[in-house]
Design a protein around this motif. Structure first.
Motif, PDB file in Angstrom:
ATOM      1  N   ASP A 136      25.158 -17.791 -46.614  1.00 49.36           N
ATOM      2  CA  ASP A 136      25.079 -19.229 -46.346  1.00 49.36           C
ATOM      3  C   ASP A 136      26.172 -19.609 -45.352  1.00 49.36           C
ATOM      4  OD1 ASP A 136      25.360 -22.028 -46.429  1.00 49.36           O
ATOM      5  OD2 ASP A 136      24.485 -22.110 -48.435  1.00 49.36           O
ATOM      6  N   PRO A 137      25.807 -19.994 -44.129  1.00 49.25           N
ATOM      7  CA  PRO A 137      26.836 -20.297 -43.118  1.00 49.25           C
ATOM      8  C   PRO A 137      27.735 -21.457 -43.516  1.00 49.25           C
ATOM      9  CG  PRO A 137      24.648 -20.940 -42.349  1.00 49.25           C
ATOM     10  CD  PRO A 137      24.442 -20.132 -43.588  1.00 49.25           C
ATOM     11  N   TYR A 138      27.207 -22.413 -44.299  1.00 46.23           N
ATOM     12  CA  TYR A 138      28.036 -23.534 -44.740  1.00 46.23           C
ATOM     13  C   TYR A 138      29.099 -23.056 -45.723  1.00 46.23           C
ATOM     14  CZ  TYR A 138      25.263 -27.297 -42.617  1.00 46.23           C
ATOM     15  OH  TYR A 138      24.666 -28.156 -41.742  1.00 46.23           O
ATOM     16  N   VAL A 139      28.707 -22.190 -46.640  1.00 45.64           N
ATOM     17  CA  VAL A 139      29.663 -21.673 -47.619  1.00 45.64           C
ATOM     18  C   VAL A 139      30.724 -20.821 -46.921  1.00 45.64           C
ATOM     19  CG1 VAL A 139      29.935 -20.159 -49.626  1.00 45.64           C
ATOM     20  CG2 VAL A 139      28.016 -21.756 -49.516  1.00 45.64           C
ATOM     21  N   ILE A 140      30.283 -19.985 -45.987  1.00 41.69           N
ATOM     22  CA  ILE A 140      31.232 -19.140 -45.245  1.00 41.69           C
ATOM     23  C   ILE A 140      32.227 -20.009 -44.481  1.00 41.69           C
ATOM     24  CG2 ILE A 140      31.455 -17.474 -43.361  1.00 41.69           C
ATOM     25  CD1 ILE A 140      28.741 -16.346 -44.221  1.00 41.69           C
ATOM     26  N   ALA A 141      31.721 -21.054 -43.809  1.00 40.00           N
ATOM     27  CA  ALA A 141      32.597 -21.931 -43.033  1.00 40.00           C
ATOM     28  C   ALA A 141      33.598 -22.657 -43.932  1.00 40.00           C
ATOM     29  CB  ALA A 141      31.755 -22.947 -42.261  1.00 40.00           C
ATOM     30  N   LEU A 142      33.130 -23.120 -45.094  1.00 40.53           N
ATOM     31  CA  LEU A 142      34.047 -23.812 -46.002  1.00 40.53           C
ATOM     32  C   LEU A 142      35.049 -22.864 -46.639  1.00 40.53           C
ATOM     33  CD1 LEU A 142      31.883 -26.524 -47.788  1.00 40.53           C
ATOM     34  CD2 LEU A 142      33.798 -26.856 -46.225  1.00 40.53           C
ATOM     35  N   ALA A 143      34.634 -21.629 -46.898  1.00 41.54           N
ATOM     36  CA  ALA A 143      35.581 -20.648 -47.436  1.00 41.54           C
ATOM     37  C   ALA A 143      36.717 -20.415 -46.450  1.00 41.54           C
ATOM     38  CB  ALA A 143      34.856 -19.345 -47.743  1.00 41.54           C
ATOM     39  N   GLU A 144      36.381 -20.365 -45.156  1.00 46.79           N
ATOM     40  CA  GLU A 144      37.422 -20.199 -44.132  1.00 46.79           C
ATOM     41  C   GLU A 144      38.305 -21.444 -44.055  1.00 46.79           C
ATOM     42  OE1 GLU A 144      35.310 -19.277 -40.577  1.00 46.79           O
ATOM     43  OE2 GLU A 144      34.854 -17.208 -41.197  1.00 46.79           O
ATOM     44  N   ALA A 145      37.690 -22.623 -44.224  1.00 47.59           N
ATOM     45  CA  ALA A 145      38.464 -23.865 -44.198  1.00 47.59           C
ATOM     46  C   ALA A 145      39.426 -23.930 -45.382  1.00 47.59           C
ATOM     47  CB  ALA A 145      37.523 -25.068 -44.211  1.00 47.59           C
ATOM     48  N   VAL A 146      38.976 -23.472 -46.554  1.00 43.76           N
ATOM     49  CA  VAL A 146      39.848 -23.413 -47.728  1.00 43.76           C
ATOM     50  C   VAL A 146      41.024 -22.478 -47.463  1.00 43.76           C
ATOM     51  CG1 VAL A 146      40.003 -22.633 -50.117  1.00 43.76           C
ATOM     52  CG2 VAL A 146      38.061 -24.024 -49.393  1.00 43.76           C
ATOM     53  N   ARG A 147      40.706 -21.304 -46.926  1.00 44.34           N
ATOM     54  CA  ARG A 147      41.748 -20.314 -46.654  1.00 44.34           C
ATOM     55  C   ARG A 147      42.777 -20.836 -45.668  1.00 44.34           C
ATOM     56  NH1 ARG A 147      39.294 -15.842 -43.413  1.00 44.34           N
ATOM     57  NH2 ARG A 147      39.716 -17.359 -41.777  1.00 44.34           N
ATOM     58  N   ASP A 148      42.298 -21.522 -44.587  1.00 47.09           N
ATOM     59  CA  ASP A 148      43.194 -21.966 -43.517  1.00 47.09           C
ATOM     60  C   ASP A 148      43.716 -23.377 -43.719  1.00 47.09           C
ATOM     61  OD1 ASP A 148      42.724 -19.545 -42.288  1.00 47.09           O
ATOM     62  OD2 ASP A 148      41.105 -20.312 -41.017  1.00 47.09           O
ATOM     63  N   ARG A 149      43.292 -24.032 -44.839  1.00 43.50           N
ATOM     64  CA  ARG A 149      43.699 -25.410 -45.132  1.00 43.50           C
ATOM     65  C   ARG A 149      43.307 -26.342 -43.990  1.00 43.50           C
ATOM     66  NH1 ARG A 149      43.704 -23.406 -49.461  1.00 43.50           N
ATOM     67  NH2 ARG A 149      45.357 -23.422 -50.994  1.00 43.50           N
ATOM     68  N   ARG A 150      42.070 -26.212 -43.509  1.00 40.86           N
ATOM     69  CA  ARG A 150      41.549 -27.051 -42.434  1.00 40.86           C
ATOM     70  C   ARG A 150      40.924 -28.326 -43.006  1.00 40.86           C
ATOM     71  NH1 ARG A 150      43.143 -25.094 -37.358  1.00 40.86           N
ATOM     72  NH2 ARG A 150      43.031 -22.810 -37.370  1.00 40.86           N
ATOM     73  N   ILE A 151      41.191 -29.438 -42.386  1.00 38.63           N
ATOM     74  CA  ILE A 151      40.571 -30.692 -42.802  1.00 38.63           C
ATOM     75  C   ILE A 151      39.090 -30.655 -42.428  1.00 38.63           C
ATOM     76  CG2 ILE A 151      40.528 -33.188 -42.430  1.00 38.63           C
ATOM     77  CD1 ILE A 151      43.548 -33.043 -41.946  1.00 38.63           C
ATOM     78  N   VAL A 152      38.251 -31.093 -43.359  1.00 41.22           N
ATOM     79  CA  VAL A 152      36.806 -31.050 -43.159  1.00 41.22           C
ATOM     80  C   VAL A 152      36.236 -32.451 -43.341  1.00 41.22           C
ATOM     81  CG1 VAL A 152      34.624 -30.183 -44.112  1.00 41.22           C
ATOM     82  CG2 VAL A 152      36.595 -28.663 -43.916  1.00 41.22           C
ATOM     83  N   ARG A 153      35.238 -32.771 -42.516  1.00 41.99           N
ATOM     84  CA  ARG A 153      34.514 -34.028 -42.698  1.00 41.99           C
ATOM     85  C   ARG A 153      33.115 -33.689 -43.179  1.00 41.99           C
ATOM     86  NH1 ARG A 153      35.558 -39.082 -41.979  1.00 41.99           N
ATOM     87  NH2 ARG A 153      37.569 -38.544 -41.054  1.00 41.99           N
ATOM     88  N   LEU A 154      32.790 -34.176 -44.392  1.00 40.66           N
ATOM     89  CA  LEU A 154      31.467 -33.974 -44.974  1.00 40.66           C
ATOM     90  C   LEU A 154      30.516 -35.065 -44.485  1.00 40.66           C
ATOM     91  CD1 LEU A 154      32.575 -33.279 -48.665  1.00 40.66           C
ATOM     92  CD2 LEU A 154      32.228 -31.615 -46.831  1.00 40.66           C
TER      93      LEU A 154
END
Length: 205
Positions: A136-154
């Motif tokens: 799932d590309p969304y899950v992969i992208a969010l896992a990377e955001a969690v790891r890198d502490r990136r701010i995300v806009r849902l």
């Protein structure tokens, strides 16, 4: 990929003793020439690799070099082998089945002889199957955001977008949920994510 193969060569040699380049190549799904290049690299790195020429030759570790995962009983080794072989939707969704397969091989090779044989027997005796699940590309992208502490806009393309500081992903066996660092006890279900916009900006814990 090469680092993973080098470690597996090391573990195979220390657990099983002398092996030919052809045997190692068959085990690691490559060609003997690749094994010989890897052996050269390991020797240059200072590992005590000995290469014997001739019909009775082969590759082995010298000076009783050992590195082992000790402390597991045979039953524990069997349980871990079965657990690592069981497919999970989470691993598939994260695009990590190959990494799990490689980790399982390294884990089994690192066990002492009796525990390793018990683990290998468990894999031969028990097979767990599950339907294929695409990553799932969304899950992969969010896992990377969690790891890198990136701010995300849902829901980034909607008029009700929400800024999130992703701290953790959880999976209940059916769907994923995202946890914001500012409200870690509140789970944002996968169905509410919408389109994602992952910022280059990081947040502070």
């Amino acid at each position: 990929m090469r680092a993973s193969r080098l470690l597996r060569i090391l573990l195979i040699l220390q657990n099983r003793g002398r092996r030919t380049a052809a045997q190692l190549a068959a085990e690691l799904e490559c060609v003997p020439r690749t094994i010989l290049r890897d052996v050269d690299a390991m020797t240059e790195a200072g590992l005590p690799i000995i290469v014997h020429q001739g019909n009775q030759g082969g590759i082995e570790l010298g000076f009783n070099y050992r590195t082992r995962l000790t402390g597991l009983t045979e039953e524990e080794a069997r349980a871990m082998a079965i657990q690592l072989s069981a497919p999970t939707h989470a691993i598939d969704a994260l695009g990590m089945p190959a990494a799990l397969h490689s980790a399982r091989a390294k884990f089994i090779e690192s066990l002492p002889d009796r525990a390793r044989k018990a683990a290998e027997a468990a894999l031969a005796e028990i097979s767990v199957a599950a339907p294929d699940v695409a990553s799932d590309p969304y899950v992969i992208a969010l896992a990377e955001a969690v790891r890198d502490r990136r701010i995300v806009r849902l829901r980034a393309r909607s008029g009700a977008s929400v800024e999130c500081h992703p701290a953790r992903l959880s999976f209940d066996g059916v769907a994923w949920a995202l946890h914001d660092a500012r409200a870690p006890d509140v789970a944002i279900p996968q169905g509410d994510w919408g389109d994602l916009n992952i910022s280059a900006r990081r947040y502070c814990d």
